[in-house]
Scaffold this active site. Structure first.
Site, PDB file in Angstrom:
ATOM      1  N   GLU A 256      37.554  62.384 -14.753  1.00  0.00           N
ATOM      2  CA  GLU A 256      38.361  61.131 -14.151  1.00  0.00           C
ATOM      3  C   GLU A 256      39.369  61.254 -15.477  1.00  0.00           C
ATOM      4  O   GLU A 256      38.647  60.335 -16.189  1.00  0.00           O
ATOM      5  CB  GLU A 256      37.730  60.799 -13.738  1.00  0.00           C
ATOM      6  N   ASP A 329      35.857  55.732  -5.120  1.00  0.00           N
ATOM      7  CA  ASP A 329      36.545  54.892  -5.761  1.00  0.00           C
ATOM      8  C   ASP A 329      37.740  54.151  -4.651  1.00  0.00           C
ATOM      9  O   ASP A 329      38.480  52.987  -5.439  1.00  0.00           O
ATOM     10  CB  ASP A 329      37.093  55.227  -7.290  1.00  0.00           C
TER      11      ASP A 329
END
Ligand code: GLC
Ligand code: CA
Length: 563
Positions: A256, A329
Site C-alpha cells: 500500500e 478503506d
C-alpha cells in the site's frame, strides 16, 4: 521480463471481521473463512489476502497490533490458522496476511515497556522526542486528525503517531527493531504463508529533524504527508527488509503506497524492486481534496478512464500493478464509479469487465463479486470507524449541516465496505446467528450470494465467467503479459482497450459503453469472435460485425472480442 509465479494469479481480499461468523459472537472468524474456500475457488481465486487477524485492541479494526505472534481471540486460534493454510494448500490457493509495521498498538509489550522506562531500551523502538517550547516537536496532523504527537507521561517528551494515538510509530532507524520485525516476518513465512500485503509502508522513513510545515488547516497543523513527501531514503529500509525476509522465500508482496516520489516506480516494483507489486490507487486519489471528504472532488468519466490508461502505460515496461475497484478503506466501487443510471447489474458487470481484464493482478474485495453497495446511515453513532468519525467532525467544523456531513460519510466512509458479507436473504444475511458487530446493509434481501449463486445472469455468475476467461489457457498469456493499448479514446463514454500478446500474436479487444445511449463502433475486420458480453448478445454482435463491420454496444454493455 522474468516470469514470476504470481503474475497470472487472481486475488481476493477478505475483511475477516465481516466475512462469516460461525460461533455467534457477531464477528467473522477463521472457521468462516475456511468454510468458504470452495466458494472462492469456484470464483477462480488463487491468492487470498486477509486484513489483520493478529491480537489487537481493535482501535483501528486490527491495524493496531498488540502481539504479532498471536491470532486475535475474536477470530480463532493458531491451530485454526494452520488449518486454513493447509486447506488453502490442498486447493492450490495461497494465503497472504497483512503486515502492519509502520506502527503497533499502544498495548504492545514494547510500548508498555517504553512507557515504563522512557529512557530505556524500548523507548528506542519508538520516536520519543523532546518537545519544543512546551509544545509538540512539530505541527504534524495525524492521518486520523489532531496532532501526531502525544505526551509521554512524566517526561518532557512526545511520541509520534501518524495514525491514531493508540498506534505509536515504530523507529525503523533502530537496527534492533528492524531485526525484531524481520524475525517475525520470517516466522510467518516459515509457516507457509505466501506473502504479505504491506500496510502504510511509505511512512516508515521519517525526517529525524521533524521540521514543521506551513499550516494547511484552521487547526494550525500541517498534514504529516508533507514530511513523507520530502524525506529521502525509504528505499534503503525497504531493500534491507526485502533481503532479510521476502527474497529468501520468493514471497509475494503487495504494498500500500501513497505519496511515492515521481520516477520511483521501477525501484518499487521493477524486476528487482522492493515489492512484487503495489496497488493502483490512481483513480481513488482523483477525488482527494485538501480538506477531506466534505469537499471531495467530483470525477468525470473521461478523467477516470484516462487516469487508468495512463497508469497502465506507465507501468507496462516496469512491472505489474495490483488493480482494485474497492477495498476496506474505500467506499463500494459500484456506488462510486458508476453513474446513477448504471448502478444496476449490467453496470456492475461492465465495471468488472474493464477492471479485471486490465494488465496487472486483479484484486476482488469481498462482496464486490455480488455487487454490494454503499450503505446509508441515519446517525454517526451507527459507524464504527475512527476515520469516519474524524471526517464527520471535520465536516461539521467546516460548517456543514449534520445531514450534509452524513451524506459525506455515505459517499466516502470506509464502513461502506465493512458491512457484513451478504450470504443470503435469511436472518442477518446468513453472516451470523446473532447481531453483527456492524449493522448490515439492508439491501441484503435483494443482493446476496444465495440468490445469485444459481442464477445464470447474476453479477456473481458473471464474475466467475470473467475470471475464467482471464485464466483460460487460450487467452491467459495475452491477459497476463499482453501489452495494453487504449482504443476509441475519442468516442464519448467508451472505455475500450486492446490486449496484444507478443508471444503468440493474439489480440483481444475489451469495449464497454459507460454512456446512457447505445453506441456503435467501427471495426476494421468482420471476423472477430465475441468471447463474452454482459448482456447475452454475443450472436447479435457477431452478426452485425460480419454484415457491417460494426459493433453496437447498449448502454452499460461490455464485450470481449478475439480479433
Ligand atoms: C492502512 C490500512 C488502514 C489503516 C491504516 C493504518 O491504510 O489499510 O485500514 O487504518 O493503514 O494502519
Ligand atoms: Ca465469530
Amino acid at each position: 521480463m522474468k516470469r514470476k509465479w504470481w503474475h497470472d494469479k487472481v486475488a481476493y481480499q477478505i475483511y475477516p471481521k465481516s466475512f462469516l461468523d460461525t460461533n455467534g459472537d457477531g464477528i467473522g472468524d477463521l472457521r468462516g473463512i475456511i468454510s468458504k474456500l470452495d466458494y472462492l475457488k469456484e470464483l477462480g481465486i488463487d491468492i487470498v489476502w486477509l486484513s489483520p487477524i493478529y491480537k489487537s485492541p481493535f482501535v483501528d479494526q486490527g491495524y493496531d497490533i498488540s502481539d504479532y505472534y498471536k491470532i486475535a481471540e475474536e477470530f480463532g486460534t493458531m491451530e485454526e490458522f494452520d488449518e486454513l493454510l493447509e486447506e488453502a494448500k490442498k486447493r492450490d490457493m495461497y494465503i497472504v496476511m497483512d503486515l502492519v509495521v509502520n506502527h503497533c498498538s499502544d498495548q504492545h509489550e514494547w510500548f508498555q515497556k517504553a512507557l515504563a522506562d522512557p529512557k530505556g531500551e524500548y523507548a528506542g523502538y519508538f520516536y520519543f522526542i523532546k518537545g519544543k517550547d512546551g509544545k509538540a516537536p512539530s505541527n504534524y496532523r495525524s492521518y486520523f486528525g489532531g496532532s501526531a504527537w502525544e505526551p509521554v507521561p512524566g517526561t518532557d517528551k512526545y511520541y509520534l503517531h501518524m495514525f491514531a494515538k493508540e498506534q505509536p510509530d515504530l523507529n525503523w532507524e533502530n537496527p534492533k527493531l528492524r531485526q525484531e520485525i524481520y524475525k517475525m516476518i520470517n516466522w510467518w513465512l516459515d509457516k507457509g504463508l505466501a506473502g504479505f500485503r504491506i500496510d502504510a509502508i511509505i511512512n516508515i522513513k521519517k525526517d529525524l529533524n521533524f521540521p514543521s510545515f506551513e499550516p494547511d488547516g484552521p487547526d494550525g497543523l500541517a498534514t504529516c504527508v508533507k514530511m513523507v513527501e520530502e524525506v529521502q531514503g525509504v528505499g534503503e529500509l525497504l531493500e534491507d527488509m526485502k533481503h532479510a525476509t521476502f527474497e529468501k522465500y520468493d514471497a509475494f508482496t503487495v504494498a500500500e503506497v501513497f505519496n511515492m516520489k515521481d520516477d520511483e516506480l521501477r525501484e518499487f516494483i521493477g524486476e528487482d524492486g522492493h515489492f512484487s507489486t503495489m496497488f493502483d490507487f490512481s483513480t481513488h486519489e482523483l477525488s482527494f481534496s485538501e480538506h477531506g471528504w466534505y469537499d471531495s472532488r467530483e470525477v468525470g468519466f473521461e478523467e477516470w478512464r484516462d487516469t487508468i490508461f495512463a497508469s497502465q502505460k506507465e507501468v507496462e515496461d516496469i512491472g505489474f500493478k495490483a488493480n482494485i475497484i474497492e477495498n476496506h478503506d474505500e467506499p463500494r466501487g459500484a456506488s462510486r464509479f458508476l453513474p446513477k443510471y448504471a448502478q444496476n447489474e449490467a453496470g456492475k458487470k461492465m465495471l468488472a469487465t474493464t477492471s479485471i481484464l486490465l494488465r496487472g493482478i486483479p484484486f476482488i474485495y469481498q462482496g464486490q463479486e455480488i455487487g454490494m453497495t454503499n450503505c446509508r446511515r441515519n446517525d454517526i453513532s451507527e459507524y464504527d470507524d475512527i476515520s469516519t468519525l474524524d471526517q464527520y467532525n471535520e465536516a461539521l467544523r467546516a460548517g456543514c449541516t449534520k445531514e450534509k456531513a452524513l451524506e459525506c460519510c455515505y459517499e466516502n466512509s470506509r464502513d461502506n465496505a465493512r458491512t457484513p458479507m451478504q450470504w443470503s436473504a435469511e436472518k442477518n444475511a446468513g453472516f451470523s446467528d446473532e447481531t453483527p458487530w456492524l449493522a448490515l446493509n439492508p439491501n441484503y434481501t435483494e443482493i446476496n450470494v444465495e440468490e445469485q449463486e444459481h442464477r445464470a445472469d447474476s453479477v456473481l455468475s458473471y464474475y466467475r465467467k470473467l475470471v475464467a476467461l482471464r485464466k483460460d489457457p487460450e487467452y491467459k498469456e495475452t491477459f497476463t503479459y499482453g501489452s495494453f493499448i487504449p482504443e476509441y479514446t475519442d468516442e464519448e463514454k467508451i472505455f475500450a482497450f486492446r490486449r496484444v500478446s507478443e508471444t503468440d500474436g493474439k489480440e483481444l479487444l475489451v469495449a464497454a459503453n459507460y454512456g446512457e445511449e447505445d453506441r456503435t463502433l467501427k471495426l476494421d475486420r468482420a471476423d472477430a469472435k465475441v468471447l463474452l458480453t454482459n448482456m447475452d448478445i454475443c450472436e447479435e454482435m457477431e452478426k452485425e460485425l460480419r454484415e457491417k463491420q460494426e459493433l453496437t454496444i447498449p448502454s452499460c454493455g461490455a464485450a470481449v472480442l478475439l480479433l
